[in-house]
Scaffold this motif. Structure first.
Motif, PDB file in Angstrom:
ATOM      1  N   ARG A 183       0.830  -1.201   0.000  1.00 42.56           N
ATOM      2  CA  ARG A 183       0.000   0.000   0.000  1.00 42.56           C
ATOM      3  C   ARG A 183       0.866   1.253   0.000  1.00 42.56           C
ATOM      4  O   ARG A 183       1.926   1.291   0.620  1.00 42.56           O
ATOM      5  CB  ARG A 183      -0.900  -0.002   1.240  1.00 42.56           C
ATOM      6  CG  ARG A 183      -1.988   1.058   1.232  1.00 42.56           C
ATOM      7  CD  ARG A 183      -2.944   0.811   2.379  1.00 42.56           C
ATOM      8  NE  ARG A 183      -4.114   1.669   2.309  1.00 42.56           N
ATOM      9  CZ  ARG A 183      -5.176   1.539   3.102  1.00 42.56           C
ATOM     10  NH1 ARG A 183      -5.198   0.582   4.016  1.00 42.56           N
ATOM     11  NH2 ARG A 183      -6.196   2.353   2.993  1.00 42.56           N
ATOM     12  N   CYS A 188      -2.989   0.636  -4.062  1.00 46.91           N
ATOM     13  CA  CYS A 188      -2.668  -0.647  -3.444  1.00 46.91           C
ATOM     14  C   CYS A 188      -2.200  -1.592  -4.540  1.00 46.91           C
ATOM     15  O   CYS A 188      -2.603  -1.476  -5.706  1.00 46.91           O
ATOM     16  CB  CYS A 188      -3.888  -1.249  -2.749  1.00 46.91           C
ATOM     17  SG  CYS A 188      -4.110  -0.702  -1.050  1.00 46.91           S
ATOM     18  N   TYR A 202       5.675   1.210  -2.211  1.00 48.80           N
ATOM     19  CA  TYR A 202       4.650   0.542  -1.396  1.00 48.80           C
ATOM     20  C   TYR A 202       5.280  -0.024  -0.122  1.00 48.80           C
ATOM     21  O   TYR A 202       6.450  -0.388  -0.097  1.00 48.80           O
ATOM     22  CB  TYR A 202       4.000  -0.609  -2.168  1.00 48.80           C
ATOM     23  CG  TYR A 202       3.223  -0.195  -3.393  1.00 48.80           C
ATOM     24  CD1 TYR A 202       1.847  -0.011  -3.339  1.00 48.80           C
ATOM     25  CD2 TYR A 202       3.866  -0.021  -4.621  1.00 48.80           C
ATOM     26  CE1 TYR A 202       1.127   0.351  -4.474  1.00 48.80           C
ATOM     27  CE2 TYR A 202       3.159   0.342  -5.760  1.00 48.80           C
ATOM     28  CZ  TYR A 202       1.794   0.532  -5.684  1.00 48.80           C
ATOM     29  OH  TYR A 202       1.091   0.882  -6.803  1.00 48.80           O
ATOM     30  N   GLU A 205       1.259  -4.303   3.570  1.00 46.13           N
ATOM     31  CA  GLU A 205      -0.064  -4.148   4.157  1.00 46.13           C
ATOM     32  C   GLU A 205      -0.517  -5.433   4.830  1.00 46.13           C
ATOM     33  O   GLU A 205      -0.865  -5.453   5.996  1.00 46.13           O
ATOM     34  CB  GLU A 205      -1.070  -3.747   3.077  1.00 46.13           C
ATOM     35  CG  GLU A 205      -2.512  -3.619   3.550  1.00 46.13           C
ATOM     36  CD  GLU A 205      -2.757  -2.400   4.426  1.00 46.13           C
ATOM     37  OE1 GLU A 205      -3.861  -2.302   4.997  1.00 46.13           O
ATOM     38  OE2 GLU A 205      -1.851  -1.548   4.546  1.00 46.13           O
ATOM     39  N   LYS A 206      -0.488  -6.552   4.095  1.00 49.69           N
ATOM     40  CA  LYS A 206      -0.910  -7.829   4.671  1.00 49.69           C
ATOM     41  C   LYS A 206      -0.531  -8.966   3.737  1.00 49.69           C
ATOM     42  O   LYS A 206      -0.236  -8.767   2.555  1.00 49.69           O
ATOM     43  CB  LYS A 206      -2.425  -7.850   4.905  1.00 49.69           C
ATOM     44  CG  LYS A 206      -3.256  -7.757   3.626  1.00 49.69           C
ATOM     45  CD  LYS A 206      -4.753  -7.867   3.901  1.00 49.69           C
ATOM     46  CE  LYS A 206      -5.148  -9.242   4.392  1.00 49.69           C
ATOM     47  NZ  LYS A 206      -6.617  -9.411   4.519  1.00 49.69           N
ATOM     48  N   GLY A 220      -7.658   0.425  -0.312  1.00 47.19           N
ATOM     49  CA  GLY A 220      -7.130  -0.656   0.500  1.00 47.19           C
ATOM     50  C   GLY A 220      -7.834  -1.973   0.232  1.00 47.19           C
ATOM     51  O   GLY A 220      -8.773  -2.049  -0.558  1.00 47.19           O
TER      52      GLY A 220
END
Length: 469
Positions: A183, A188, A202, A205-206, A220
């Protein structure tokens, strides 16, 4: 194998998409593709053969011409993709990574449900990504369709599916391959390799869990299907496929390989002059071994990469072997009269490593000790296109077992050969050593390799080494 990259941005995404996909070229050798969606122009797509030219060269003109806020792209070892599909869900683009073992059964089921046809690729095969799209279209909405494909396919499947509203990202139901999201302020991205987006601005984020489905927009990610509890990520990602700065489940490829080298040194009693890694995936293993053993690390041959990147590899195995050999340039001062210990990521067929060893002897090496960083490969992978082997008899370990046991080898007998404490394992290892003309051969043990990950063994796929799912 293969890899993918996608971007959902408030601005034009093509720059990020182009370089994000390019950062995945170590995962495939045959085709690259990009698809974008622009609110004014709609969908656009480009696919090129990258067997004889790098991704950036083939797609440079497309990058200048394409425009869109959403984009997905891939590097593929087999089928042309992404595909653009029009269905009752609307128009979408889709790209996949995985392997479908029950494709004939699935095709028949789809025909029985009224599906009209599939386009054949050269050779008569059906494009697996087209089959996945057809499965998704069997259901009332995209979420149900993606979940149905994940659950029904025997093998593995991770995918990106791009619509005018966002990018659906889904990870294989057992997490055999990674899917990660990055992100930045106005965008994203979603990727196979997490290092691919960091130089583009970036941050992490996950990481999707097994079977998780998210939709990614510039604002997101949003979870649409919660992850499952069972994980069986491919351990070979760390050993061979992954690029050194990549991380899976919180563990970097470089660190895992270093840990493997340490484990191997702790069990070894060889006394070579130098330790070396077969470029590129053997190098971190060799550094770990050298640091733990106190034996100097050196580079007796260098991989020539300016005009031969990883993607420049023909599909014909004999030509691949020749190109692999041509890439390695010797450093004679570090070979002549030396006892060398070489660490390679694995031994599959054994052809390249045997030729490398003979090459070293011809250049004056006194001894060549070989230490593969993973155990003997006894089973062809059912879950990823990790090897071009069409038969398990392509594997040198299985050929040696057949020589020792005959054609009819039981599963119980194979398990004896997988056990590093058994006499059968020792005999197999010695026969492989003689066949490939090594001074000594000692494989990394499965338990040590799994310890090197620091991840619970129950979460790691070890099928190609011990046949256990």
């Amino acid at each position: 194998m293969g890899g993918f990259f996608g971007v959902a941005s408030k601005k034009d995404c093509v720059f990020d998409l182009f370089f994000g996909v390019d950062y995945h070229t170590h995962l495939g050798t045959r085709r690259g593709g990009m698809a974008v969606y622009d609110a004014e122009k709609g969908f656009d797509r480009a696919i090129h053969n990258i067997e004889n030219s790098p991704f950036r060269t083939k797609f440079d003109k497309d990058m200048q011409q394409m425009k869109g806020q959403f984009g997905i792209g891939c590097i593929s070892d087999y089928e042309p993709q992404p595909l653009i599909v029009r269905s009752h869900h609307g128009t979408f683009a889709i790209t996949t990574v995985g392997k479908i073992n029950n494709n004939k059964e699935l095709v028949e089921q789809i025909f029985d449900s009224g599906h009209a046809h599939f386009l054949e690729m050269s050779g008569g095969d059906i494009n697996p990504t087209e089959l996945v799209a057809a499965m998704i279209n069997q259901k009332e909405n995209l979420i149900e369709g993606i979940h149905y494909a994940l659950e029904t396919i025997d093998g593995s499947l991770s995918l990106l599916l791009m619509t005018p509203k966002g990018i659906y990202a889904a990870r294989d139901k057992y997490g055999r391959t990674p899917v990660v999201i990055g992100r930045k302020e106005d965008a994203c991205c979603v990727a196979f390799e997490d290092f691919s987006y960091r130089n583009l601005g970036y941050t992490d984020e996950k990481e999707l869990g097994p079977g998780e489905i998210d939709v990614v927009t510039p604002e997101g990610p949003k979870v649409l299907m919660q992850p499952g509890k069972d994980m069986k990520i491919c351990t070979f990602l760390w050993v061979y496929y992954g690029y050194p700065p990549s991380s899976y489940e919180g563990l970097s490829v470089e660190q895992m390989r270093y840990n493997c080298g340490v484990k191997m040194a702790q069990r070894d009693d060889a006394k070579p002059d130098i330790v070396a890694g077969v470029p590129d995936s053997g190098i971190a293993h060799a550094v770990g071994y050298a640091n733990e053993s106190g034996i100097p690390f050196s580079r007796p041959f260098i991989k020539y990469t300016p005009t031969w990147p990883r993607s420049f590899m023909p599909t014909i195995q004999s030509q691949r072997n020749l190109i692999a050999k041509m890439k390695l340039i010797p450093v004679h001062d570090l070979i002549r009269d030396k006892s060398l210990l070489l660490i390679d990521d694995s031994i599959v067929r054994g052809t390249q490593l045997r030729e490398t060893t003979e090459f070293l002897y011809r250049n004056g090496a006194r001894e060549v000790h070989i230490r593969p960083a993973c155990p003997p490969i006894l089973y062809s992978c059912k879950y990823l296109n990790f090897s071009r082997s069409s038969s398990e008899m392509d594997l040198i370990a299985r050929r040696v077992i057949r020589q020792l046991e005959g054609d009819d080898v039981s599963e119980e007998t194979l398990q004896e050969y997988a056990d590093p404490e058994s006499p059968k394992y020792e005999r197999m290892q010695e026969e492989i050593r003689k066949a490939l003309n090594f001074t000594t051969l000692r494989y990394n043990r499965l338990d040590d390799m799994l310890d090197a990950t620091g991840i619970e063994p129950c979460k790691l796929c070890t099928y190609c080494w011990n046949g256990k799912e």
